[in-house]
Design a protein around this motif. Structure first.
Motif, PDB file in Angstrom:
ATOM      1  N   GLU A 165       0.827  -1.207   0.000  1.00 21.74           N
ATOM      2  CA  GLU A 165       0.000   0.000   0.000  1.00 21.74           C
ATOM      3  C   GLU A 165       0.862   1.258   0.000  1.00 21.74           C
ATOM      4  O   GLU A 165       0.576   2.229  -0.715  1.00 21.74           O
ATOM      5  N   GLU A 166       1.935   1.250   0.780  1.00 23.80           N
ATOM      6  CA  GLU A 166       2.852   2.385   0.790  1.00 23.80           C
ATOM      7  C   GLU A 166       3.511   2.571  -0.571  1.00 23.80           C
ATOM      8  O   GLU A 166       3.696   3.701  -1.040  1.00 23.80           O
ATOM      9  N   GLN A 169       0.938   4.191  -2.878  1.00 19.58           N
ATOM     10  CA  GLN A 169       0.723   5.602  -2.568  1.00 19.58           C
ATOM     11  C   GLN A 169       1.910   6.465  -2.998  1.00 19.58           C
ATOM     12  O   GLN A 169       1.731   7.609  -3.434  1.00 19.58           O
TER      13      GLN A 169
END
Length: 253
Positions: A165-166, A169
């Motif tokens: 997820e990081e 993003q």
């Protein structure tokens, strides 16, 4: 005189090796266990072991599933020993509970596993010693231990999801491609380190190999490569790049 003796010895070794190859070829041409289905075209030396030219899961399907009978049993050659593979846990449990000892490992396989896991690994123990250690391990597989392992697996999986997820993003909308097999290898090694050694590699969190985990992965890949090249992969003492890299990885692990 000395030259004649050396030539005679060389001729004797050549004849012996040729006879051994002929013995294996004739033996592999027969059914390992009459009445059970057998995969075709065994390798001349190692028999029906995994095909290293294709992914491991596809190779195992090729051996254990495509030619199995209705009960999931396949007969195969393991070097010059006849054996059978099973895919039902009931069959595996029955074999483990009724067999007091294991088949002796071929020297080639034993040597490679010693270099990968060490000489005292349960994979290499035989006879009463193997049965004793197997019984001790089975006692440790209680509900509490399994629940703890489940928690470790879930936590490692969440770390992997958070790291992905990081990464998404931080990409600012750019397309990201990841190889699922490589990610699962990182996750597996994290679980292995925490459950087996109480050590956090953080492969999943960092989306890259910890140095020690990377060396162990290299040794595993080397095991597969050497098993696929048994005539050259057996000798770890030769001054080759593969042997130097293996010695360095083995020292770190």
């Amino acid at each position: 005189m000395v030259l004649s003796m050396l030539l005679a010895l060389l001729a004797l070794v050549t004849i012996g090796f040729a006879a051994f190859l002929l013995y294996l070829k004739r033996k592999h041409s027969k059914s390992p266990l009459p009445g059970l289905p057998t995969p075709p075209n065994p390798q001349w030396l190692i028999g029906h072991m995994e095909d290293r030219t294709i992914p491991l899961d596809e190779s195992l399907k090729k051996i254990c599933l495509q030619h199995a009978n209705a009960s999931g049993v396949t007969a195969m050659w393991y070097f010059d020993t006849s054996c059978a593979t099973v895919i039902r846990y009931q069959d595996a449990r029955a074999i483990l509970q009724s067999t007091p000892a294991r088949m002796n490992m071929p020297g080639l396989v034993k040597k490679q596993l010693q270099m990968l896991t060490g000489p005292n690994n349960i994979l290499l123990l035989e006879g009463k010693e193997w049965k004793y250690h197997r019984t001790a391990i089975m006692k440790a597989l209680n509900r509490e231990t399994l629940e703890k392992s489940h928690v470790i697996s879930v936590e490692a999986a969440f770390q992997l999801c958070d790291a992905l997820e990081e990464r998404i993003q931080s990409s600012l909308g750019d397309k990201i491609e990841v190889e699922l097999y490589s990610l699962l290898q990182l996750l597996t090694m994290d679980i292995f380190g925490l459950a087996g050694f109480d050590f956090a590699f953080h492969n999943s969190r960092n989306l890259q190999w910890h140095p020690v985990a990377a060396k162990f992965q290299f040794m595993k890949d080397e095991y597969e490569r050497r098993m696929n090249n048994p005539m050259t992969g057996y000798f770890f003492g030769l001054p080759t790049k593969h042997n130097r890299d293996h010695a360095q990885a083995n020292k770190m692990v």
